[in-house]
Design a protein around this motif. Structure first.
Motif, PDB file in Angstrom:
ATOM      1  N   THR A 231       0.808  -1.217   0.000  1.00 52.19           N
ATOM      2  CA  THR A 231       0.000   0.000   0.000  1.00 52.19           C
ATOM      3  C   THR A 231       0.839   1.263   0.000  1.00 52.19           C
ATOM      4  N   ALA A 232       2.113   1.160   0.336  1.00 48.79           N
ATOM      5  CA  ALA A 232       2.990   2.329   0.271  1.00 48.79           C
ATOM      6  C   ALA A 232       3.100   2.838  -1.163  1.00 48.79           C
ATOM      7  N   GLY A 233       2.850   1.964  -2.130  1.00 47.49           N
ATOM      8  CA  GLY A 233       2.857   2.390  -3.519  1.00 47.49           C
ATOM      9  C   GLY A 233       1.776   3.419  -3.807  1.00 47.49           C
ATOM     10  N   ILE A 234       0.632   3.285  -3.142  1.00 45.83           N
ATOM     11  CA  ILE A 234      -0.440   4.268  -3.286  1.00 45.83           C
ATOM     12  C   ILE A 234       0.020   5.610  -2.722  1.00 45.83           C
ATOM     13  N   ASP A 235       0.646   5.580  -1.536  1.00 46.46           N
ATOM     14  CA  ASP A 235       1.126   6.808  -0.910  1.00 46.46           C
ATOM     15  C   ASP A 235       2.128   7.529  -1.806  1.00 46.46           C
ATOM     16  N   ALA A 236       3.073   6.769  -2.368  1.00 44.47           N
ATOM     17  CA  ALA A 236       4.096   7.390  -3.205  1.00 44.47           C
ATOM     18  C   ALA A 236       3.500   7.936  -4.494  1.00 44.47           C
ATOM     19  N   ALA A 237       2.529   7.225  -5.072  1.00 45.43           N
ATOM     20  CA  ALA A 237       1.873   7.720  -6.282  1.00 45.43           C
ATOM     21  C   ALA A 237       1.127   9.022  -5.996  1.00 45.43           C
ATOM     22  N   LEU A 238       0.429   9.087  -4.868  1.00 43.93           N
ATOM     23  CA  LEU A 238      -0.248  10.319  -4.479  1.00 43.93           C
ATOM     24  C   LEU A 238       0.760  11.446  -4.279  1.00 43.93           C
ATOM     25  N   TYR A 239       1.866  11.133  -3.650  1.00 50.38           N
ATOM     26  CA  TYR A 239       2.927  12.110  -3.443  1.00 50.38           C
ATOM     27  C   TYR A 239       3.441  12.647  -4.778  1.00 50.38           C
ATOM     28  N   LEU A 240       3.625  11.770  -5.750  1.00 52.57           N
ATOM     29  CA  LEU A 240       4.130  12.193  -7.053  1.00 52.57           C
ATOM     30  C   LEU A 240       3.109  13.052  -7.799  1.00 52.57           C
ATOM     31  N   VAL A 241       1.829  12.689  -7.700  1.00 53.33           N
ATOM     32  CA  VAL A 241       0.792  13.515  -8.328  1.00 53.33           C
ATOM     33  C   VAL A 241       0.805  14.917  -7.713  1.00 53.33           C
ATOM     34  N   GLU A 242       0.946  14.982  -6.392  1.00 54.73           N
ATOM     35  CA  GLU A 242       1.019  16.300  -5.742  1.00 54.73           C
ATOM     36  C   GLU A 242       2.268  17.053  -6.183  1.00 54.73           C
TER      37      GLU A 242
END
Length: 209
Positions: free
Chosen positions: A174-185
């Motif tokens: 699930t950390a992949g979701i966090d990092a993807a959100l971080y990259l979108v931001e």
């Protein structure tokens, strides 16, 4: 902030036999949702060694890559999901996989393409040199092994992801979701990310990176 608002980013998701479904689909859905909301922000596609169907989740499902490594459009970012640790270690010893798929990743990295690994996906890069002299992470089950195979790297523990600019690695699943959100931001700002989090009804953890 590295804004990308005027440019569509090609995001290639590498898939292979027994890839972890949530490692793949979590970040993929983040970027797909971002593109729906901010049309033209991301062009996502899957890439396999061949066009053969790829099995996953104990062979309960299969997916067919959109492209092969020979036919894929030039990506701006490659996402490498993980798999069961035993399977990842098998791929690490698979010369055919290393000399084709990982060489494709390595060549693109050296041409400035961003590499984003999810969970045990970082372990796939252990023979490429990409991880050398970087801070990196992976699933907690594989941290010691990652450290042993990458003596020139600094393995970070108790983080969700590590951003090294051209290289982003994450902790488990699930950390992949966090990092993807971080990259979108990072690319498009917090408003877009907040909208995606709301759509996901996601109980987002505080970023630790």
């Amino acid at each position: 902030m590295n804004q990308q608002k005027n440019k569509t980013m090609n995001v290639a998701f590498l898939i292979y036999d027994q890839v972890e479904a949530l490692d793949l689909n979590g970040p993929l859905d983040v970027f797909i949702k971002a593109n729906v909301i901010a049309e033209g922000s991301y062009n996502c596609y899957t890439v396999g060694k061949t066009k053969d169907a790829v099995f996953m989740e104990a062979n309960t499902m299969a997916i067919i890559p959109t492209y092969t490594i020979q036919t894929a459009p030039q990506p701006d970012m490659i996402v490498i999901p993980g798999a069961n640790p035993d399977r990842v270690m098998e791929y690490l010893q698979d010369d055919g996989f290393q000399k084709t798929v990982m060489q494709w990743v390595k060549d693109l990295y050296h041409h400035g393409i961003t590499v984003f690994t999810v969970c045990t996906g970082s372990m796939h890069l252990s023979k490429t040199g990409i991880l050398d002299h970087h801070e990196i992470t992976t699933h907690s089950m594989l941290l010691d092994t990652l450290e042993q195979h990458n003596p020139k790297s600094t393995v970070k523990r108790n983080v969700r992801f590590v951003d090294q600019g051209q290289l982003i690695t994450t902790a488990g699943i699930t950390a992949g979701i966090d990092a993807a959100l971080y990259l979108v931001e990072k690319h498009h700002g917090k408003k877009l990310t907040d909208t995606i989090v709301s759509l996901f009804e996601y109980q987002q953890k505080e970023f630790r990176h």
